[in-house]
Write an enzyme that holds these catalytic residues in place. Structure first.
Site, PDB file in Angstrom:
ATOM      1  N   GLY A  41      44.525  35.547  71.934  1.00 40.61           N
ATOM      2  CA  GLY A  41      44.729  35.438  73.416  1.00 40.61           C
ATOM      3  C   GLY A  41      43.027  35.231  73.648  1.00 40.61           C
ATOM      4  O   GLY A  41      42.218  34.747  72.990  1.00 40.61           O
ATOM      5  N   CYS A  42      42.707  35.917  74.832  1.00 48.46           N
ATOM      6  CA  CYS A  42      41.379  36.023  75.231  1.00 48.46           C
ATOM      7  C   CYS A  42      40.415  36.630  74.311  1.00 48.46           C
ATOM      8  O   CYS A  42      40.733  37.539  73.784  1.00 48.46           O
ATOM      9  CB  CYS A  42      41.234  36.612  76.567  1.00 48.46           C
ATOM     10  N   PHE A  43      39.232  35.783  73.732  1.00 48.88           N
ATOM     11  CA  PHE A  43      38.618  36.459  72.995  1.00 48.88           C
ATOM     12  C   PHE A  43      37.696  37.624  73.333  1.00 48.88           C
ATOM     13  O   PHE A  43      37.358  38.544  72.754  1.00 48.88           O
ATOM     14  CB  PHE A  43      37.256  35.472  72.295  1.00 48.88           C
TER      15      PHE A  43
ATOM     16  N   TYR B 171      39.484  41.880  85.312  1.00 50.63           N
ATOM     17  CA  TYR B 171      40.339  41.304  84.131  1.00 50.63           C
ATOM     18  C   TYR B 171      40.037  42.375  82.935  1.00 50.63           C
ATOM     19  O   TYR B 171      41.079  42.643  82.003  1.00 50.63           O
ATOM     20  CB  TYR B 171      39.454  40.029  83.716  1.00 50.63           C
TER      21      TYR B 171
END
Length: 174
Positions: free
Chosen positions: A10-12, A153
């Site tokens: 997913g998001c690094f 986020y």
């Protein structure tokens, strides 16, 4: 002597923040791997034009933390059963993948997946492939959580992963 692991979950930003908390991890660099374009930009990766995944490259001391331990943490902090998605992030750049550096890493990740598979209701879809090229992400992506801990986020997506890490792998924390 350090070893290197390259992981996509997913998001690094999320994976980087969690793995940096582990003992024996010397460096975590956010970047891109698994695509077909040289030196991709974040914008091109996000548009799905390059085939790359957001990854982290982890330099670690194998005497302090083993590759298997890294993998067990990695599989704890992301969902390896969702294809091209992690939480709110959707697209092939957010796929679950392990890009191995040698045959020993390939064998280890295959064994870990075989052991974990029965624990999930759905099939593990983690891509297992040799690392061809790693491209570091732009500087503003490096250490993102440390620089922006109160970003919405981060608080919504990263903090729960850190809590899960601390609960399930306290013995591996720095």
């Amino acid at each position: 002597m350090s070893e290197t692991a390259t992981l996509a979950g997913g998001c690094f930003w999320c994976i980087e923040a969690a793995l940096k908390e582990l003992r024996g991890v010397d460096r975590v660099t956010s970047g891109y791997a698994g695509g077909h374009v040289d030196d991709p930009s974040y914008e091109a990766v996000c548009r799905g034009e390059t085939g790359h995944a957001e990854v982290v490259q982890v330099e670690f001391d194998p005497d302090a933390i083993g590759y298997r331990d890294l993998l067990e943490v990695f599989f704890t902090i992301h969902d390896p059963t969702t294809l091209n998605r992690q939480g709110p992030d959707v697209g092939s750049q957010y796929r679950s993948a392990v890009y191995y550096h040698d045959d020993a890493q390939r064998e280890t990740v295959e064994a870990v997946i075989d052991e974990l598979e029965p624990l999930y209701d759905d099939e593990i879809v983690t891509e297992v492939a040799p690392l061809e090229t790693f491209y570091p992400a732009e500087e503003y992506h490096q250490d993102y959580f440390e620089k922006h801990p109160n970003d919405t986020y981060c608080t919504v997506n990263i903090n729960p992963k850190l809590s899960k890490l601390r609960e399930k792998h306290a013995e591996l924390l720095a």
